[in-house]
Write a protein that holds these residues in place. Structure first.
Motif, PDB file in Angstrom:
ATOM      1  N   ARG A 127       0.829  -1.214   0.000  1.00 22.89           N
ATOM      2  CA  ARG A 127       0.000   0.000   0.000  1.00 22.89           C
ATOM      3  C   ARG A 127       0.857   1.256   0.000  1.00 22.89           C
ATOM      4  NH1 ARG A 127      -5.070  -0.195   4.034  1.00 22.89           N
ATOM      5  NH2 ARG A 127      -5.773   1.415   2.594  1.00 22.89           N
ATOM      6  N   LEU A 128       2.018   1.175   0.631  1.00 22.05           N
ATOM      7  CA  LEU A 128       2.905   2.334   0.672  1.00 22.05           C
ATOM      8  C   LEU A 128       3.424   2.694  -0.719  1.00 22.05           C
ATOM      9  CD1 LEU A 128       4.991   1.482   3.885  1.00 22.05           C
ATOM     10  CD2 LEU A 128       3.076   3.087   3.671  1.00 22.05           C
ATOM     11  N   SER A 129       3.413   1.711  -1.623  1.00 27.66           N
ATOM     12  CA  SER A 129       3.868   1.939  -2.994  1.00 27.66           C
ATOM     13  C   SER A 129       2.709   2.148  -3.961  1.00 27.66           C
ATOM     14  CB  SER A 129       4.717   0.750  -3.464  1.00 27.66           C
ATOM     15  OG  SER A 129       5.847   0.567  -2.633  1.00 27.66           O
ATOM     16  N   GLY A 130       1.499   2.238  -3.423  1.00 28.58           N
ATOM     17  CA  GLY A 130       0.331   2.443  -4.263  1.00 28.58           C
ATOM     18  C   GLY A 130      -0.191   1.186  -4.912  1.00 28.58           C
ATOM     19  N   LEU A 131       0.231   0.013  -4.430  1.00 28.08           N
ATOM     20  CA  LEU A 131      -0.192  -1.253  -5.002  1.00 28.08           C
ATOM     21  C   LEU A 131      -1.287  -1.899  -4.165  1.00 28.08           C
ATOM     22  CD1 LEU A 131       3.287  -2.818  -5.890  1.00 28.08           C
ATOM     23  CD2 LEU A 131       1.987  -1.068  -7.106  1.00 28.08           C
ATOM     24  N   LYS A 132      -2.038  -2.786  -4.796  1.00 31.78           N
ATOM     25  CA  LYS A 132      -3.067  -3.561  -4.100  1.00 31.78           C
ATOM     26  C   LYS A 132      -2.619  -5.013  -4.017  1.00 31.78           C
ATOM     27  CE  LYS A 132      -6.312  -2.479  -7.017  1.00 31.78           C
ATOM     28  NZ  LYS A 132      -7.647  -2.423  -7.658  1.00 31.78           N
ATOM     29  N   LEU A 133      -2.766  -5.583  -2.839  1.00 31.93           N
ATOM     30  CA  LEU A 133      -2.418  -6.990  -2.616  1.00 31.93           C
ATOM     31  C   LEU A 133      -3.516  -7.625  -1.781  1.00 31.93           C
ATOM     32  CD1 LEU A 133      -0.395  -9.347  -2.796  1.00 31.93           C
ATOM     33  CD2 LEU A 133       0.724  -8.446  -0.757  1.00 31.93           C
ATOM     34  N   SER A 134      -4.023  -8.749  -2.257  1.00 37.68           N
ATOM     35  CA  SER A 134      -5.128  -9.398  -1.567  1.00 37.68           C
ATOM     36  C   SER A 134      -5.017 -10.905  -1.728  1.00 37.68           C
ATOM     37  CB  SER A 134      -6.466  -8.909  -2.142  1.00 37.68           C
ATOM     38  OG  SER A 134      -7.566  -9.410  -1.405  1.00 37.68           O
ATOM     39  N   VAL A 135      -5.660 -11.641  -0.818  1.00 44.99           N
ATOM     40  CA  VAL A 135      -5.698 -13.101  -0.919  1.00 44.99           C
ATOM     41  C   VAL A 135      -7.151 -13.549  -0.901  1.00 44.99           C
ATOM     42  CG1 VAL A 135      -5.449 -13.413   1.592  1.00 44.99           C
ATOM     43  CG2 VAL A 135      -4.866 -15.282   0.029  1.00 44.99           C
ATOM     44  N   ILE A 136      -7.497 -14.427  -1.827  1.00 45.50           N
ATOM     45  CA  ILE A 136      -8.828 -15.025  -1.863  1.00 45.50           C
ATOM     46  C   ILE A 136      -8.744 -16.401  -1.225  1.00 45.50           C
ATOM     47  CG2 ILE A 136     -10.612 -15.968  -3.379  1.00 45.50           C
ATOM     48  CD1 ILE A 136     -10.121 -13.706  -5.275  1.00 45.50           C
TER      49      ILE A 136
ATOM     50  N   ASN B 275     -10.895  -4.275  -9.617  1.00 42.44           N
ATOM     51  CA  ASN B 275     -11.617  -3.032  -9.879  1.00 42.44           C
ATOM     52  C   ASN B 275     -11.784  -2.147  -8.651  1.00 42.44           C
ATOM     53  OD1 ASN B 275     -12.013  -3.698 -12.614  1.00 42.44           O
ATOM     54  ND2 ASN B 275     -13.857  -4.873 -12.141  1.00 42.44           N
ATOM     55  N   SER B 276     -11.358  -2.609  -7.481  1.00 40.15           N
ATOM     56  CA  SER B 276     -11.540  -1.810  -6.269  1.00 40.15           C
ATOM     57  C   SER B 276     -10.535  -0.662  -6.209  1.00 40.15           C
ATOM     58  CB  SER B 276     -11.386  -2.688  -5.029  1.00 40.15           C
ATOM     59  OG  SER B 276     -10.032  -3.111  -4.898  1.00 40.15           O
ATOM     60  N   PRO B 277     -10.929   0.472  -5.617  1.00 37.74           N
ATOM     61  CA  PRO B 277      -9.966   1.555  -5.401  1.00 37.74           C
ATOM     62  C   PRO B 277      -8.862   1.084  -4.458  1.00 37.74           C
ATOM     63  CG  PRO B 277     -12.240   2.300  -5.058  1.00 37.74           C
ATOM     64  CD  PRO B 277     -12.273   0.811  -5.137  1.00 37.74           C
ATOM     65  N   ALA B 278      -7.669   1.651  -4.606  1.00 37.69           N
ATOM     66  CA  ALA B 278      -6.536   1.214  -3.782  1.00 37.69           C
ATOM     67  C   ALA B 278      -6.848   1.329  -2.294  1.00 37.69           C
ATOM     68  CB  ALA B 278      -5.297   2.026  -4.136  1.00 37.69           C
ATOM     69  N   GLY B 279      -7.561   2.372  -1.902  1.00 37.65           N
ATOM     70  CA  GLY B 279      -7.848   2.577  -0.493  1.00 37.65           C
ATOM     71  C   GLY B 279      -8.905   1.654   0.061  1.00 37.65           C
TER      72      GLY B 279
END
Length: 245
Positions: A178-187, A223-227
């Motif tokens: 998030r500090l680099s503006g990236l999104k990371l998630s686990v399904i 498609n979600s916003p980064a925040g």
């Protein structure tokens, strides 16, 4: 601007893209306008995914790779960057496990392969893709785990451990990305109706999740916003496929 128009020029890398969840995710991303880098061990399966995507060979790169090998992540990310010059989405979907086996009977080679494919490769691919995405200022990485991480079924000790570790890795790295503006998630899906689930009269396949269910969850993250990107998405079937009826 429609979603496909907004996605033109963007690139998605999908591991395990030859069938099941990986193919379903690839097809949804293709419909959204993404160019694809399709990775797996079987050319025939990847060719079928590319055919179903409707994309030209120029927009659907096939990379034959065995993620159990140590240099596979470098080869895959290198091929994607050489072809497209960017990576906007990485889907770490590939996974491997032998049939349920008691720990004392499990072969060391199978233990090593599960750790390599299910954990070492996603970590390496995340690091490499995140470096490219950071230079772009944006990007999305989705790891696919399993509810086996928490249910820890008998005969799946190592598999469950690798998926639990993948969840922990994602949750820890989420804040760094998030500090680099990236999104990371686990399904974290429950049982999904794929060819990897053997036919068993005790399993109600109609109660399982579909590959399309997982693909739609992936797109919600993409498609979600980064925040507003969730760190973890749980997908449970409406009924427990393993519960006797």
């Amino acid at each position: 601007m429609s979603a496909p128009e907004a996605s033109q020029g963007r690139v998605a890398v999908i591991t395990g893209a030859g069938r099941g969840i990986g193919r379903a995710v690839a097809l949804v991303l293709a419909r959204a306008g993404y160019s694809l880098c399709l990775a797996a061990r079987s050319r025939d399966e990847l060719e079928e995914t590319r055919s179903q995507s409707g994309l030209s060979h120029e927009r659907a790169l096939i990379v034959l790779v065995d993620l159990a090998t140590e240099d596979a992540p470098d080869l895959l990310i290198g091929a994607a960057l050489d072809c497209y010059g960017r990576i906007d989405v990485l889907i770490n979907n590939a996974g491997w496990a032998p049939p349920r086996t008691p720990l004392l009977k499990m072969r060391p080679v199978d233990v090593d392969r599960m750790i390599a494919v299910n954990l070492r490769a996603p970590i390496a691919l995340t690091r490499l893709a995140a470096a490219a995405m950071t230079a772009q200022g944006a990007g999305t990485i989705v790891n696919v785990a399993s509810t086996a991480a928490s249910k820890a079924p008998s005969g799946e000790a190592v598999y469950a451990a690798t998926k639990a570790a993948l969840i922990a890795f994602t949750r820890a790295a989420f804040h760094e990305m998030r500090l680099s503006g990236l999104k990371l998630s686990v399904i974290v899906p429950g049982l999904v109706d794929t060819a990897l689930i053997p036919n068993n009269k005790r399993l109600a396949r109609a109660a399982m999740l579909s590959t399309a269910d997982v693909a739609h969850a992936v797109m919600q993250i993409v498609n979600s916003p980064a925040g507003a990107c969730p760190v973890e998405v749980m997908l449970e079937p409406q009924l427990d496929p393993e519960r006797p009826r």
